[in-house]
Design an enzyme around this catalytic site. Structure first.
Site, mmCIF file in Angstrom:
data_model
loop_
_atom_site.group_PDB
_atom_site.id
_atom_site.type_symbol
_atom_site.label_atom_id
_atom_site.label_comp_id
_atom_site.label_asym_id
_atom_site.label_seq_id
_atom_site.Cartn_x
_atom_site.Cartn_y
_atom_site.Cartn_z
ATOM 1 N N ARG A 161 32.974 11.622 26.523
ATOM 2 C CA ARG A 161 31.518 11.600 26.389
ATOM 3 C C ARG A 161 31.083 11.244 24.977
ATOM 4 O O ARG A 161 30.020 10.692 24.757
ATOM 5 C CB ARG A 161 30.944 12.969 26.778
ATOM 6 C CG ARG A 161 31.102 13.286 28.252
ATOM 7 C CD ARG A 161 30.770 14.742 28.556
ATOM 8 N NE ARG A 161 31.043 15.052 29.957
ATOM 9 C CZ ARG A 161 30.291 15.820 30.714
ATOM 10 N NH1 ARG A 161 29.203 16.378 30.213
ATOM 11 N NH2 ARG A 161 30.602 16.049 31.960
ATOM 12 N N GLU A 170 25.606 8.374 36.698
ATOM 13 C CA GLU A 170 24.562 9.281 36.226
ATOM 14 C C GLU A 170 24.228 9.020 34.758
ATOM 15 O O GLU A 170 25.062 8.488 34.023
ATOM 16 C CB GLU A 170 25.032 10.735 36.384
ATOM 17 C CG GLU A 170 23.898 11.753 36.312
ATOM 18 C CD GLU A 170 24.374 13.194 36.095
ATOM 19 O OE1 GLU A 170 25.482 13.388 35.574
ATOM 20 O OE2 GLU A 170 23.623 14.120 36.438
HETATM 21 C C1 B12 Z 1 23.602 25.574 30.021
HETATM 22 C C2 B12 Z 1 24.981 24.971 30.144
HETATM 23 C C3 B12 Z 1 25.105 23.616 29.848
HETATM 24 C C4 B12 Z 1 23.974 22.752 29.318
HETATM 25 C C5 B12 Z 1 23.983 22.920 27.816
HETATM 26 C C6 B12 Z 1 22.694 22.536 27.151
HETATM 27 C C7 B12 Z 1 22.789 22.758 25.699
HETATM 28 N N1 B12 Z 1 22.680 21.721 24.953
HETATM 29 O O1 B12 Z 1 23.021 23.884 25.274
HETATM 30 C C8 B12 Z 1 24.437 21.370 29.795
HETATM 31 C C9 B12 Z 1 23.963 21.173 31.227
HETATM 32 C C10 B12 Z 1 23.962 20.180 28.986
HETATM 33 C C11 B12 Z 1 25.937 21.565 29.797
HETATM 34 C C12 B12 Z 1 26.856 20.563 29.604
HETATM 35 C C13 B12 Z 1 28.217 20.729 29.721
HETATM 36 N N2 B12 Z 1 28.855 21.854 30.089
HETATM 37 CO CO1 B12 Z 1 28.012 23.578 30.229
HETATM 38 N N3 B12 Z 1 27.314 25.241 30.659
HETATM 39 C C14 B12 Z 1 26.102 25.746 30.574
HETATM 40 C C15 B12 Z 1 26.113 27.193 31.103
HETATM 41 C C16 B12 Z 1 25.563 27.190 32.530
HETATM 42 C C17 B12 Z 1 25.290 28.219 30.290
HETATM 43 C C18 B12 Z 1 25.563 28.235 28.810
HETATM 44 C C19 B12 Z 1 24.475 29.043 28.152
HETATM 45 O O2 B12 Z 1 23.541 28.485 27.627
HETATM 46 N N4 B12 Z 1 24.547 30.372 28.268
HETATM 47 C C20 B12 Z 1 23.582 31.283 27.686
HETATM 48 C C21 B12 Z 1 23.973 31.632 26.253
HETATM 49 C C22 B12 Z 1 22.974 32.633 25.688
HETATM 50 O O3 B12 Z 1 25.252 32.243 26.304
HETATM 51 P P1 B12 Z 1 26.582 31.606 25.683
HETATM 52 O O4 B12 Z 1 26.443 30.136 25.549
HETATM 53 O O5 B12 Z 1 27.737 32.114 26.486
HETATM 54 O O6 B12 Z 1 26.664 32.234 24.202
HETATM 55 C C23 B12 Z 1 26.640 33.634 23.992
HETATM 56 C C24 B12 Z 1 28.017 34.310 23.972
HETATM 57 O O7 B12 Z 1 29.051 33.520 24.549
HETATM 58 C C25 B12 Z 1 28.273 34.676 22.559
HETATM 59 N N5 B12 Z 1 29.045 33.782 21.712
HETATM 60 C C26 B12 Z 1 29.093 32.437 21.712
HETATM 61 N N6 B12 Z 1 29.863 32.022 20.734
HETATM 62 C C27 B12 Z 1 30.317 33.116 20.067
HETATM 63 C C28 B12 Z 1 31.146 33.251 18.971
HETATM 64 C C29 B12 Z 1 31.457 34.516 18.483
HETATM 65 C C30 B12 Z 1 32.342 34.639 17.314
HETATM 66 C C31 B12 Z 1 30.920 35.652 19.143
HETATM 67 C C32 B12 Z 1 31.264 36.988 18.668
HETATM 68 C C33 B12 Z 1 30.100 35.514 20.244
HETATM 69 C C34 B12 Z 1 29.807 34.240 20.704
HETATM 70 O O8 B12 Z 1 26.965 34.783 22.015
HETATM 71 C C35 B12 Z 1 26.079 33.853 22.637
HETATM 72 C C36 B12 Z 1 24.688 34.440 22.644
HETATM 73 O O9 B12 Z 1 24.611 35.592 23.450
HETATM 74 C C37 B12 Z 1 27.629 27.561 31.040
HETATM 75 C C38 B12 Z 1 28.137 28.532 32.115
HETATM 76 C C39 B12 Z 1 27.579 29.906 32.009
HETATM 77 N N7 B12 Z 1 27.782 30.638 30.942
HETATM 78 O O10 B12 Z 1 26.917 30.335 32.937
HETATM 79 C C40 B12 Z 1 28.268 26.181 31.237
HETATM 80 C C41 B12 Z 1 29.650 25.868 30.660
HETATM 81 C C42 B12 Z 1 29.782 26.492 29.303
HETATM 82 N N8 B12 Z 1 29.651 24.400 30.563
HETATM 83 C C43 B12 Z 1 30.804 23.878 30.820
HETATM 84 C C44 B12 Z 1 31.109 22.476 30.796
HETATM 85 C C45 B12 Z 1 32.499 22.067 31.204
HETATM 86 C C46 B12 Z 1 30.150 21.552 30.432
HETATM 87 C C47 B12 Z 1 30.303 20.038 30.442
HETATM 88 C C48 B12 Z 1 31.642 19.461 29.991
HETATM 89 C C49 B12 Z 1 29.879 19.431 31.770
HETATM 90 C C50 B12 Z 1 30.690 19.745 32.954
HETATM 91 N N9 B12 Z 1 31.927 19.312 33.099
HETATM 92 O O11 B12 Z 1 30.159 20.352 33.839
HETATM 93 C C51 B12 Z 1 29.183 19.642 29.492
HETATM 94 C C52 B12 Z 1 29.692 19.717 28.042
HETATM 95 C C53 B12 Z 1 29.090 18.752 27.160
HETATM 96 C C54 B12 Z 1 29.611 18.976 25.782
HETATM 97 N N10 B12 Z 1 29.965 17.927 25.123
HETATM 98 O O12 B12 Z 1 29.730 20.088 25.309
HETATM 99 C C55 B12 Z 1 31.818 24.903 31.218
HETATM 100 C C56 B12 Z 1 32.932 25.171 30.218
HETATM 101 C C57 B12 Z 1 34.211 25.317 30.990
HETATM 102 C C58 B12 Z 1 35.362 26.000 30.421
HETATM 103 N N11 B12 Z 1 35.341 26.514 29.222
HETATM 104 O O13 B12 Z 1 36.351 26.079 31.166
HETATM 105 C C59 B12 Z 1 30.911 26.123 31.576
HETATM 106 C C60 B12 Z 1 31.546 27.487 31.349
HETATM 107 C C61 B12 Z 1 30.546 25.933 33.057
HETATM 108 C C62 B12 Z 1 31.741 25.885 33.984
HETATM 109 N N12 B12 Z 1 32.183 27.002 34.506
HETATM 110 O O14 B12 Z 1 32.279 24.816 34.230
HETATM 111 N N13 B12 Z 1 26.257 22.878 29.972
#
Ligand code: B12
Ligand code: B12
Lengths: 483, 137, 483, 137
Positions: free
Chosen positions: A100, A171
């Site tokens: 990408r 897409e």
């Molecule tokens: C929204 C989302 C997207 C949006 C992102 C928009 C944007 N620009 O932010 C879009 C649709 C664009 C997207 C794209 C992609 N995504 Co996405 N996405 C999500 C989703 C649904 C939610 C993430 C989110 O916003 N959560 C809410 C926030 C508040 O929580 P968070 O991100 O987890 O962060 C919190 C904690 O994790 C923690 N935290 C984070 N970092 C750190 C670090 C430390 C040190 C600590 C202590 C805590 C901490 O604190 C944060 C705040 O509370 C997740 C799945 C899920 N979680 O339900 C998948 C997910 C992260 N995505 C994933 C993937 C694969 C992708 C894509 C490659 C597309 C795809 N194949 O489907 C692309 C990646 C593009 C890229 N180059 O990165 C995967 C990752 C898979 C994996 N690790 O095995 C997930 C898990 C979905 C899945 N199960 O497939 N995504």
């Protein structure tokens, strides 16, 4: 390069093409004329545009997963599993994140490490590295229309390779695959690069080969108000149509409030068709896609099934042409093929069970539709003004000015001034309208909706509501109420 | 006691910006001095920012599954740059797919991270751990 | 015995009681006065009626599983798991089928074989065999209000034991636990026996102890039109109120068409309250329960999650006070505790996510409500006439005459002349109205709805539609279309 | 060839009547001579009906999970009553809970049933098997 919404001329296209095909060795596998021949031999049931058009006519809601792994044979196994066990109607080829970002060396490392470790180390399929013939091998191993799904700001080489590889749908768009997917990519550049992709598709169409195009609807997937994603979808449709695209699927990420979601799907189709006609594109077939909830998911698999099912029900009741399906592993990681099939089957059960029910046109629904239409029209019209009649130029200026503004986007070309939050019934409204070109009535509408919630929750309208709403679905609610 | 400085960002080609914004907000509310590099941060950028701001810790986020590849050598490069005392934290969805977290944790601890946080770790937990580890406030 | 809808007199009650408590040795453990003392010491949050009333006021939808195994410790483990891991709001004590038919010897065999084989050989908890003290032990091991759920035509001893055992809610009724649950039990007899149960509950109420009563809404669980289950619920409410019952939860089994299901829950509450008032029972609190789809389930677990979730969504949008939850094992067998918890969690996610959305009162909904009310009123009024003012006598005569008629029921006291089938939108209508006392308008309405479907399916209205509909949900559809 | 006679019913304290009614309808449509005893049928009732109608097979249904207890000794009692030639079929949800069907099948075959049908077996399959086994039509 100077950006205009005008069909790229053939000579310029060929000049760029030479450069593009040199970006990675597999580029040399692309031979347009031969690819046309290849496509013409595909059975009709593998042609994405045809399947979508048929579904639109019969009122079906088709189901489609996301799915991509590092290696070719594993990708084939995965897709076959999803069509057989998962009962998918449409298939994806989901591309990995290095590809990408055109980081083909890193993708290559991922392929090699995957081979070594015996499990996919990439979050998708690196199609550029694998090249045209491997794409065809995949294509020939499945029985359903297959779409390339990614998130690539500069997808020119990817498009050349995968379309020559026989896939029939692609897409993305210059806005929707930039703002949520990039940090430093200028909009001029990505829109321009996507004009190339659309022109390529246009050339396929002119040669008699149907290719479906789909702007990415959900953007950041997180509390995106319908008017924002609608505006982007309409603009990308206009840009695509200008380059000769004939089959467009406009998308929307489910927000969770049924009335708002149904209104969004209905208005998305109405408005896209309206603007295409208005600008003189009369032979474009518009279909719709609802993405099941795109924000943070609950970690518990049973709860995830609940969210998935509600997305399926919403798609069916709204009459979306297709629905993109999440899986019970969503919060944890890229799903196994089994988890992916489970998401599909729960969805299949519901779209089929609800096939004979549609949401009636209630006052509530009408009101939602009117507000979305008024908001979207005011944005698109302002974009047009800013571009002095050129929607491409207008778009760049609109993002600069915050006339289009995508919440929580990583791109520095996005103003990031608006703040979305849910109202008391869970519909996504604006707590802060930023620079959106809204009338006072519309601004007041949003304010009033937020105040209604604040009164109910006995707290002030504030950023905390936004944060609570971002976590809410993951914690089992829609509206993030104070604890 | 002076407030601790944290460098944070999402590593590699990862653009998941939502959690990054929220985590920044929560860490600032909790009194930390936060330098947020946003998404798509390279190893070099973290190191440069940590040196410039005399940071106490680097918080790496990785959501998209490529953390294993993206983080390789980070600890060593920090040490080479004279950042031996800087703690490395990592959190997010670190590997591709749903894998037993114990294994993931071990893998990243071996790579030199002092804390490895599972998917969806809430900011409260991150803050509690940071305060404990850094002896802040 | 002569049946009348009149409060059983104290002396007669005591005479019967002596006999009842002798039916099985554990009967001797029952001491009413001591039981009252026991109940009075229960914490308020364990009192079912109180929890339901609170939910009604705050507009919550509570979730409740079914769950029963052969042995006491296993039952405790199961219930604790469902309250902790399953996030249940209300608990059940589901009774096994031998106990339901008063075959306590066979139940005893089941207990012994379960002990020997190390797994439950019974499909529920044999409460009579285990006795009062074991019931209390269960009750004291959980933290939530717990209801006895069964299907027992003669539940007098079961009620004595489980109420003395400290449970605060008791499901069933003389019609709803006969017609779908028995073959040869005369209605006079079962209504009479349930007057005993209701009188017992009335005595608890008079002593200051609240016990919730719930007529079993879904009946045979298979294409039961709302007017039939509503009529039974209303009659059993009237019979219970006469004996002194003060907290009644009326139920309905989801049919699958959203408008019809929402209309059913709303009219069920309206009509029950209306008739209770009309007959002079002014202090009864009426709450509602929606049962997730009660007919044949799909075998695939992911698909079952789809069905479960749609039931959860329907309950929330309809504003039911509680929802009874199915599990992903439904088509296969009594669920493990894990599968049971999964059904609960999917349901919890959706009732909480949709808590802030209600179905608006559309024309479609209004029409459904009007038809259900007209049908139900014509049945109840005819029952009253047939009974010459006595609803108990009227009920017996009504079943004889087919004025109430439950589809597919096993009882020979049910006429079995009506035939339900789905209309073109999946609502349950009547393909054959049998002897239901409907006006010509209503009969025409049903006929027209069935013809509409027949035209769409290009086949004649026929029994084959009914059969196709019975299999449909299990096969992933709502309407059983020809293949 | 004369059409075959089947005695059918739901055994024990089981009242699941829906499948019973539908199965009867389908078997009759398929040309069998069907004697349906309905629900809550005892072992004695099956045997009596089979003798009276000179039945070729007895089709036992059990949905509610107690089949193991309810069917014990049925084969033996049939034989004692001179029904050695009558085939015994059973179908439904035979045990309590979701158990591997292979094990369930074995258990009931040992008890003397010639065909054991898993949950949700469609009438078409039952009819095909019956025709084959009984050499009907
Ligand atoms: C929204 C989302 C997207 C949006 C992102 C928009 C944007 N620009 O932010 C879009 C649709 C664009 C997207 C794209 C992609 N995504 Co996405 N996405 C999500 C989703 C649904 C939610 C993430 C989110 O916003 N959560 C809410 C926030 C508040 O929580 P968070 O991100 O987890 O962060 C919190 C904690 O994790 C923690 N935290 C984070 N970092 C750190 C670090 C430390 C040190 C600590 C202590 C805590 C901490 O604190 C944060 C705040 O509370 C997740 C799945 C899920 N979680 O339900 C998948 C997910 C992260 N995505 C994933 C993937 C694969 C992708 C894509 C490659 C597309 C795809 N194949 O489907 C692309 C990646 C593009 C890229 N180059 O990165 C995967 C990752 C898979 C994996 N690790 O095995 C997930 C898990 C979905 C899945 N199960 O497939 N995504
Ligand atoms: C509807 C239903 C009810 C209704 C029944 C109304 C009535 N009078 O018929 C009500 C609500 C009253 C009910 C009550 C109970 N039920 Co119930 N019920 C069901 C349900 C949902 C559907 C059954 C049905 O009608 N299916 C449609 C018909 C067409 O299919 P069928 O019955 O499977 O029959 C077909 C085939 O199996 C086959 N077949 C049947 N017999 C035979 C025999 C042969 C030889 C062959 C070849 C084929 C064959 O042909 C039939 C026609 O196609 C099933 C679960 C499911 N399947 O989804 C549970 C289920 C059967 N019930 C169950 C239980 C436990 C009960 C109760 C004890 C209550 C409880 N604990 O929840 C009581 C039992 C009361 C009693 N004494 O029997 C369990 C049995 C568990 C087990 N075996 O481990 C099930 C599986 C649900 C579950 N997973 O817990 N139930």
């Amino acid at each position: 390069m100077e950006l205009h919404n005008r069909k790229l001329d053939d000579k310029m296209f060929e000049n760029i093409r030479k450069e593009v095909l040199k970006q990675w060795p597999t580029g040399s596998e692309v031979n347009f004329d031969e690819a046309i021949e290849y496509h013409k031999k595909l059975p009709k049931k593998k042609i994405f545009a045809a399947r979508m058009e048929k579904a639109k006519k019969s009122g079906e809601t088709l189901i489609q997963p996301r799915a991509g792994v590092a290696l070719v044979d594993e990708q084939i196994e995965l897709l076959r599993f999803l069509e057989e066990e998962g009962e998918a109607d449409l298939l994806p080829l989901t591309i990995d994140s290095y590809t990408r970002h055109n980081r083909y060396e890193e993708a290559q490392k991922g392929i090699e490490e995957s081979l070594a470790s015996g499990r996919s180390m990439l979050n998708g399929f690196p199609a550029v590295n694998h090249g045209v013939l491997n794409c065809r091998r995949i294509n020939e191993s499945v029985h359903l229309p297959t779409q390339v799904r990614h998130g690539t700001p500069d997808a020119r080489l990817l498009a050349e390779i995968t379309l020559a590889g026989g896939f029939t749908a692609f897409e993305g768009g210059g806005i929707s695959y930039n703002i949520p997917y990039a940090k430093n990519a200028p909009l001029e550049k990505t829109i321009y690069d996507w004009q190339y992709v659309d022109r390529l598709v246009g050339m396929y169409e002119e040669a008699g080969v149907h290719i479906n195009r789909e702007p990415f609807g959900p953007l950041t997937g997180t509390l995106v108000p319908p008017c924002i994603s609608h505006s982007v979808a309409i603009i990308e449709s206009l840009l695509a149509a200008e380059q000769g695209v004939k089959s467009i699927t406009v998308g929307y990420g489910q927000c969770g409030n049924l009335a708002q979601d149904v209104a969004a799907i209905k208005t998305l189709e109405i408005l896209t068709e309206e603007y295409l006609k208005k600008f003189g594109y009369h032979d474009v077939v518009v279909t719709t896609v609802l993405h099941q909830w795109m924000g943070g998911f609950p970690q518990d698999e049973a709860k995830a099934f609940g969210v998935i099912s509600w997305g399926a029900a919403t798609a069916a009741l709204a009459g979306a042409t297709k629905v993109i399906v999440k899986t019970p592993h969503e919060a944890m990681g890229v799903p196994t093929k089994e988890a992916n099939a489970q998401g599909l089957k729960a969805t299949k059960q519901l779209v089929a069970m609800l096939a004979d029910q549609k949401m009636p046109l209630t006052n509530e629904l009408k009101t939602e539709m009117e507000i979305i239409m008024a908001e979207t029209r005011s944005i698109i019209n302002r974009v047009y003004e800013l571009g002095e009649g050129d929607i491409a130029i207008g778009t760049v200026r609109a993002f600069e000015a915050g006339v289009i503004d995508v919440p929580f986007a990583p791109s520095r070309y996005n103003l990031g001034k608006i703040l979305p939050a849910r109202d008391n019934n869970g519909a996504v409204r604006l707590l802060e309208c930023g620079n959106l070109p809204f009338s006072k009535d519309i601004i007041d509408f949003h304010k009033q909706k937020m105040e209604e919630r604040a009164r109910f929750e006995k707290r002030k309208v504030s950023l905390q509501m936004v944060i609570d709403d971002i976590y809410a679905v993951g914690k089992g609610r829609l509206v993030g109420r104070p604890r | 006691m002076k407030s601790k400085t944290l460098v944070m960002g999402v590593i590699g080609a990862d653009i998941h910006s939502v959690g990054n914004k929220i985590l920044e907000y929560a860490l600032k509310q909790a009194g930390f001095n936060v330098v947020n590099l946003g998404v798509m941060v390279s190893q070099e950028e973290y190191i440069k920012a940590a040196i410039e701001t005399d940071a106490d810790a680097i918080l790496v986020s990785s959501l998209y599954g490529h953390a294993e590849i993206d983080c390789r050598g980070l600890r060593e490069k920090c040490d080479e740059a004279g950042l031996e005392k800087v703690s490395l934290y990592i959190g997010g969805n670190l590997v591709v797919g749903k894998q037993p977290f114990k294994e993931v944790e071990e893998k990243f601890k071996k790579m030199g991270f002092c804390r490895v946080c599972p998917p969806g770790t809430p900011p409260e937990v991150a803050i509690r751990d940071l305060k404990k580890d850094l002896g802040a406030e």
